[in-house]
Design an enzyme around this catalytic site. Structure first.
Site, short mmCIF file in Angstrom:
data_model
loop_
_atom_site.label_atom_id
_atom_site.label_comp_id
_atom_site.label_asym_id
_atom_site.label_seq_id
_atom_site.Cartn_x
_atom_site.Cartn_y
_atom_site.Cartn_z
N THR A 44 -59.28 3.28 -89.62
CA THR A 44 -58.80 2.50 -88.48
C THR A 44 -59.18 3.15 -87.14
O THR A 44 -59.46 2.45 -86.17
CB THR A 44 -57.29 2.30 -88.56
OG1 THR A 44 -56.66 3.55 -88.84
CG2 THR A 44 -56.94 1.32 -89.68
N THR A 45 -59.26 4.49 -87.10
CA THR A 45 -59.72 5.17 -85.88
C THR A 45 -61.18 4.84 -85.60
O THR A 45 -61.62 4.86 -84.44
CB THR A 45 -59.54 6.70 -86.02
OG1 THR A 45 -58.14 6.98 -86.18
CG2 THR A 45 -60.05 7.46 -84.81
N TYR A 107 -50.55 -7.43 -91.03
CA TYR A 107 -50.12 -8.77 -90.63
C TYR A 107 -49.42 -9.55 -91.74
O TYR A 107 -48.39 -10.19 -91.52
CB TYR A 107 -51.27 -9.61 -90.07
CG TYR A 107 -50.78 -10.96 -89.52
CD1 TYR A 107 -50.19 -11.03 -88.28
CD2 TYR A 107 -50.87 -12.11 -90.30
CE1 TYR A 107 -49.70 -12.24 -87.79
CE2 TYR A 107 -50.38 -13.31 -89.83
CZ TYR A 107 -49.80 -13.38 -88.57
OH TYR A 107 -49.31 -14.57 -88.12
N TYR A 133 -53.04 4.53 -97.73
CA TYR A 133 -52.81 4.84 -96.31
C TYR A 133 -51.64 4.00 -95.81
O TYR A 133 -51.72 2.78 -95.78
CB TYR A 133 -54.09 4.57 -95.52
CG TYR A 133 -54.01 4.80 -94.03
CD1 TYR A 133 -52.99 5.53 -93.44
CD2 TYR A 133 -55.00 4.29 -93.19
CE1 TYR A 133 -52.94 5.74 -92.07
CE2 TYR A 133 -54.97 4.50 -91.82
CZ TYR A 133 -53.93 5.22 -91.27
OH TYR A 133 -53.88 5.42 -89.90
N ARG A 138 -48.64 0.33 -87.27
CA ARG A 138 -49.84 -0.45 -86.96
C ARG A 138 -50.02 -1.67 -87.88
O ARG A 138 -50.74 -2.60 -87.53
CB ARG A 138 -51.10 0.44 -87.07
CG ARG A 138 -51.15 1.65 -86.17
CD ARG A 138 -51.27 1.29 -84.70
NE ARG A 138 -52.56 0.75 -84.34
CZ ARG A 138 -53.52 1.44 -83.69
NH1 ARG A 138 -53.32 2.71 -83.37
NH2 ARG A 138 -54.66 0.86 -83.38
N LYS A 161 -52.24 9.03 -97.53
CA LYS A 161 -52.18 9.44 -96.13
C LYS A 161 -50.91 8.82 -95.58
O LYS A 161 -50.81 7.61 -95.42
CB LYS A 161 -53.41 8.93 -95.37
CG LYS A 161 -53.36 9.23 -93.87
CD LYS A 161 -54.54 8.61 -93.14
CE LYS A 161 -54.44 8.86 -91.63
NZ LYS A 161 -55.54 8.22 -90.88
N ILE A 203 -55.42 13.91 -92.23
CA ILE A 203 -56.54 13.08 -91.78
C ILE A 203 -56.29 12.86 -90.30
O ILE A 203 -55.39 12.13 -89.92
CB ILE A 203 -56.64 11.77 -92.58
CG1 ILE A 203 -56.96 12.09 -94.05
CG2 ILE A 203 -57.73 10.86 -91.99
CD1 ILE A 203 -57.04 10.88 -94.96
#
Length: 294
Positions: A44-45, A107, A133, A138, A161, A203
């Site tokens: 996502t980063t 979502y 993850y 988010r 994660k 991470i």
């Protein structure tokens, strides 16, 4: 390869928003030189949400090529549609990636059973090691310890994660999950405490611009030398905080450009350029951490 300091790599772009190959090469070499344990490519980063699937795949493959087997590459393969996550994962099956990092579906807000079935389906369609993850801030859903424990029974689901910042999750997951199930922090600010409580690594967003420091901190922590690890982390505290004043990866890309790691801090909408007030806080954090231009 799945312990210590693992970088959640940013995706460098030129002024037109296209992938900057020269900056990506510099980033990969920077992490090889500074002993980062592995690279997560297009997590996502890495702005996976604004890349096409073709771009996503191409960047992971380019990162693999640039890494040249000198550092393991973990592919981000998360999606809010299970079929898409499976498709991405299968695409990397024989690519040379060391594993996949799969974020919870965003979502949709699935139930715990929905999350279980989602990751079960992915696991059953690949032999690649899978790292779950969980980042509810988010995604809008929370992968609870009981569900993590159920998923840990799959041979190729090797760890999680955990990015809630809730340190109580560590003991809960350790108690419920299979033996040797990896616990990896996804929150730089609490990563050292996470490791002291039994986690195996981080991470990291901070590692994008402080790779050597994060690698050393994690190395000391894994050896049980938390005095030396905490000494390093104290210098990074302001940085951990400042990198999340605005939505990630806005601050970290600006700082990566500031220290000379990438040519541009270009973002794709709906992400917008960094504010002046955040720049001032990042500069203060950079000085406190004694980060040098590269």
């Amino acid at each position: 390869m799945f312990t210590g300091s693992i970088v959640a790599l940013i995706t460098p772009m030129n002024e037109k928003g296209q992938i900057c190959h020269s900056s990506l090469k510099k980033l990969v070499n920077y992490h090889i030189l500074n002993k980062t344990k592995a690279i997560v490519s297009i997590g996502t980063t890495g702005e996976s949400a604004t890349l096409s699937q073709k771009e996503h795949i191409n960047i992971v493959m380019l990162t693999l090529e640039l890494a040249d087997s000198k550092i393991p590459v973990i592919a981000g393969t998360g999606a809010n549609a299970t079929t898409e996550a499976i498709s991405l994962t299968k695409r990397f099956e024989k690519s040379g990636v060391s594993g996949c990092l799969t974020v919870t579906p965003y979502y949709n807000k699935p139930t715990q059973e929905g999350l279980y079935q989602h990751f079960k389906a992915i696991s059953e369609n690949t032999k690649l090691p899978q790292i779950l993850y969980n980042v509810p801030s988010r995604t809008g859903c929370d992968l609870l310890p009981q569900t993590v424990a159920r998923l840990s029974e799959f041979e190729n689901i090797i760890g999680i994660k955990e990015a809630t910042g809730d340190l109580s999750r560590i003991s809960k997951i350790k108690k419920l999950a299979k033996k040797n199930f990896l616990l990896i922090s996804g929150d730089d600010a609490t990563a050292l405490d996470f490791m002291q409580l039994g986690g195996q690594g981080i991470i990291s967003v901070t590692a994008n611009i402080a790779a050597k420091e994060m690698a050393k901190m994690c190395s000391y922590a894994l050896k049980g030398d938390f005095i030396k690890a905490r000494f390093i982390n104290e210098r990074l505290v302001l940085l951990h905080e400042a990198l999340f004043i605005e939505p990630n990866p806005i601050p970290v890309k600006w700082l990566a450009k500031k220290i000379g790691l990438i040519k541009n801090d270009t973002l794709r909408l709906p992400l917008t350029p960094i504010s002046n007030s955040t720049c001032l806080k990042l500069e203060k954090a950079m000085k406190y951490a004694n980060l040098q231009k590269i």
